[in-house]
Design a protein around this motif. Structure first.
Motif, short mmCIF file in Angstrom:
data_model
loop_
_atom_site.label_atom_id
_atom_site.label_comp_id
_atom_site.label_asym_id
_atom_site.label_seq_id
_atom_site.Cartn_x
_atom_site.Cartn_y
_atom_site.Cartn_z
N THR A 153 6.55 7.41 1.99
CA THR A 153 7.43 8.37 0.99
C THR A 153 7.72 9.18 2.04
O THR A 153 7.57 9.51 2.59
CB THR A 153 6.06 9.21 0.60
OG1 THR A 153 5.16 8.17 -0.96
CG2 THR A 153 6.99 9.83 -0.71
N VAL A 154 9.22 9.27 0.80
CA VAL A 154 10.45 9.71 2.13
C VAL A 154 10.17 11.12 2.20
O VAL A 154 10.05 12.57 3.26
CB VAL A 154 11.80 9.96 1.18
CG1 VAL A 154 12.78 10.51 1.83
CG2 VAL A 154 11.90 8.77 1.42
N ILE A 207 0.57 -1.19 -0.23
CA ILE A 207 -0.01 -0.03 -0.04
C ILE A 207 0.57 1.90 0.41
O ILE A 207 1.89 1.44 0.39
CB ILE A 207 -1.23 0.17 1.06
CG1 ILE A 207 -1.65 -1.43 1.13
CG2 ILE A 207 -1.97 1.47 1.44
CD1 ILE A 207 -2.66 -1.45 2.55
N PRO A 208 1.26 2.27 -1.35
CA PRO A 208 2.12 3.19 -0.91
C PRO A 208 1.47 4.20 -0.64
O PRO A 208 0.48 4.48 -0.03
CB PRO A 208 1.94 3.37 -2.39
CG PRO A 208 0.42 3.25 -2.90
CD PRO A 208 -0.09 1.86 -2.60
N LEU A 249 16.00 9.07 -1.84
CA LEU A 249 16.06 7.60 -0.97
C LEU A 249 16.65 7.61 0.07
O LEU A 249 16.76 7.36 1.60
CB LEU A 249 16.12 6.43 -1.84
CG LEU A 249 15.44 5.53 -0.94
CD1 LEU A 249 14.09 5.67 -1.23
CD2 LEU A 249 15.82 4.52 -2.24
N SER A 250 17.95 8.59 0.47
CA SER A 250 18.98 8.43 0.96
C SER A 250 18.49 9.43 2.29
O SER A 250 18.92 8.61 4.01
CB SER A 250 20.28 8.60 0.06
OG SER A 250 19.67 9.72 0.65
N GLU A 251 17.45 10.16 1.83
CA GLU A 251 16.96 10.81 3.42
C GLU A 251 16.13 9.85 4.26
O GLU A 251 16.35 10.17 5.24
CB GLU A 251 16.39 12.20 2.74
CG GLU A 251 17.16 12.92 2.24
CD GLU A 251 17.87 14.39 3.46
OE1 GLU A 251 17.66 14.97 4.10
OE2 GLU A 251 19.42 13.03 3.80
N GLY A 252 16.14 9.11 3.92
CA GLY A 252 14.49 8.57 4.04
C GLY A 252 15.20 7.51 5.22
O GLY A 252 15.06 7.26 6.05
N PHE A 253 16.24 7.06 4.73
CA PHE A 253 17.20 6.19 5.47
C PHE A 253 17.99 6.50 6.35
O PHE A 253 17.91 6.03 7.49
CB PHE A 253 17.95 4.95 4.20
CG PHE A 253 17.62 3.82 3.85
CD1 PHE A 253 17.12 2.79 4.36
CD2 PHE A 253 16.66 4.11 2.51
CE1 PHE A 253 16.16 1.98 3.90
CE2 PHE A 253 16.41 2.70 2.09
CZ PHE A 253 16.31 1.41 2.56
N ARG A 254 18.72 7.82 6.33
CA ARG A 254 18.82 8.71 7.38
C ARG A 254 18.42 9.15 8.66
O ARG A 254 18.11 8.77 9.67
CB ARG A 254 19.07 9.38 6.85
CG ARG A 254 20.02 10.61 8.07
CD ARG A 254 20.74 12.42 7.27
NE ARG A 254 19.26 12.71 6.80
CZ ARG A 254 18.73 13.46 7.31
NH1 ARG A 254 18.95 13.82 8.74
NH2 ARG A 254 17.83 13.88 7.36
N ALA A 283 10.00 4.72 -0.28
CA ALA A 283 9.90 4.90 -1.56
C ALA A 283 9.96 6.75 -1.84
O ALA A 283 9.68 7.06 -1.05
CB ALA A 283 8.98 4.05 -2.90
N THR A 284 10.31 6.97 -2.08
CA THR A 284 10.72 8.46 -3.13
C THR A 284 8.50 8.95 -3.83
O THR A 284 9.01 9.62 -3.46
CB THR A 284 11.72 8.19 -4.59
OG1 THR A 284 11.28 7.94 -5.25
CG2 THR A 284 12.47 8.19 -3.95
#
Length: 235
Positions: free
Chosen positions: A165-166, A136-137, A206-211, A194-195
């Motif tokens: 979403t990031v 589910i997005p 995407l890297s911002e989300g993982f950070r 996801a972006t």
């Protein structure tokens, strides 16, 4: 990294307008650390992105990426809107849309923006019986999930995953979406991120989300999310 929801394909929906913009988005994603992108054009009334059209655009974009030496692999997908049970079953029977990464195990199923699809739980249960994990997005962006979270809980208990979403984690959508995204994170209900990038403004990040996830919950939580995203594309 792997972006499992991105509107990078050119001239197919409300994403990249042309091949040049698609290439620019890919370069941004590559510089951010992404190496695999699942292209997920909308599949709904107004944007019926059949498999053949998606495949054609992917071939064009992948060729351009290879020529430009941008080391990203574009994989097949669609973002299927749950307009109704009839809409879903008609297009499912004909297999008109792509599962994520062109496999048969994960399917991105979007809620209509006008309101919650009352057939959603039946559709999720049907897909799970077929061996498919529905994803589910951006549930955090839907007011009906925020106002009535038991709707989302029922779908997750039936076997669905979420994709946050990031931009929501960054507060770029709105504060309500950000708050609910972090609530899902605290509840262990963020299965993937996801972006949902659409252009060079609403860009891959995407890297911002993982950070953010690593800072909020630790590296193990971020690694678990990445592990599920690897499952989606078969790595």
């Amino acid at each position: 990294m792997i972006d499992i929801h991105c509107h990078i394909l050119h001239g197919i929906d409300d994403g990249a307008q042309d091949l040049n913009e698609a290439l620019a988005m890919a370069r941004i994603a590559y510089d951010d650390g992404v190496r695999h992108i699942v292209a997920t054009p909308h599949y709904k009334t107004g944007y019926i992105s059949h498999k053949a059209l998606v495949d054609e655009r992917i071939r064009e974009l992948q060729a351009a990426l290879d020529e430009a030496a941008v080391g990203i692999t574009i994989r097949r997908g669609n973002e299927l809107c749950l307009e109704s049970a009839d809409f879903f079953h008609e297009h499912y029977r004909l297999q008109n849309f792509h599962y994520l990464a062109g496999g048969s195990s994960f399917l991105l199923i979007e809620q209509p923006w006008k309101g919650y699809c009352p057939d959603s739980l039946d559709i999720v249960e049907y897909l799970v019986r077929q061996g498919v994990t529905p994803i589910i997005p951006h549930p955090e962006r839907h007011g009906f999930f925020r106002d009535n979270p038991v709707l989302l809980t029922a779908l997750l208990e039936a076997g669905a995953w979420t994709q946050v979403t990031v931009d929501s984690l960054l507060g770029k959508n709105n504060e309500d979406a950000k708050t609910f995204a972090f609530r899902l994170l605290d509840r262990g209900e963020v299965h993937t991120i996801a972006t949902d990038a659409h252009n060079v403004g609403r860009k891959p990040n995407l890297s911002e989300g993982f950070r953010i996830i690593e800072a909020h919950q630790g590296k193990a939580a971020a690694d678990a999310i990445l592990g599920r995203m690897k499952q989606v594309i078969g790595l």
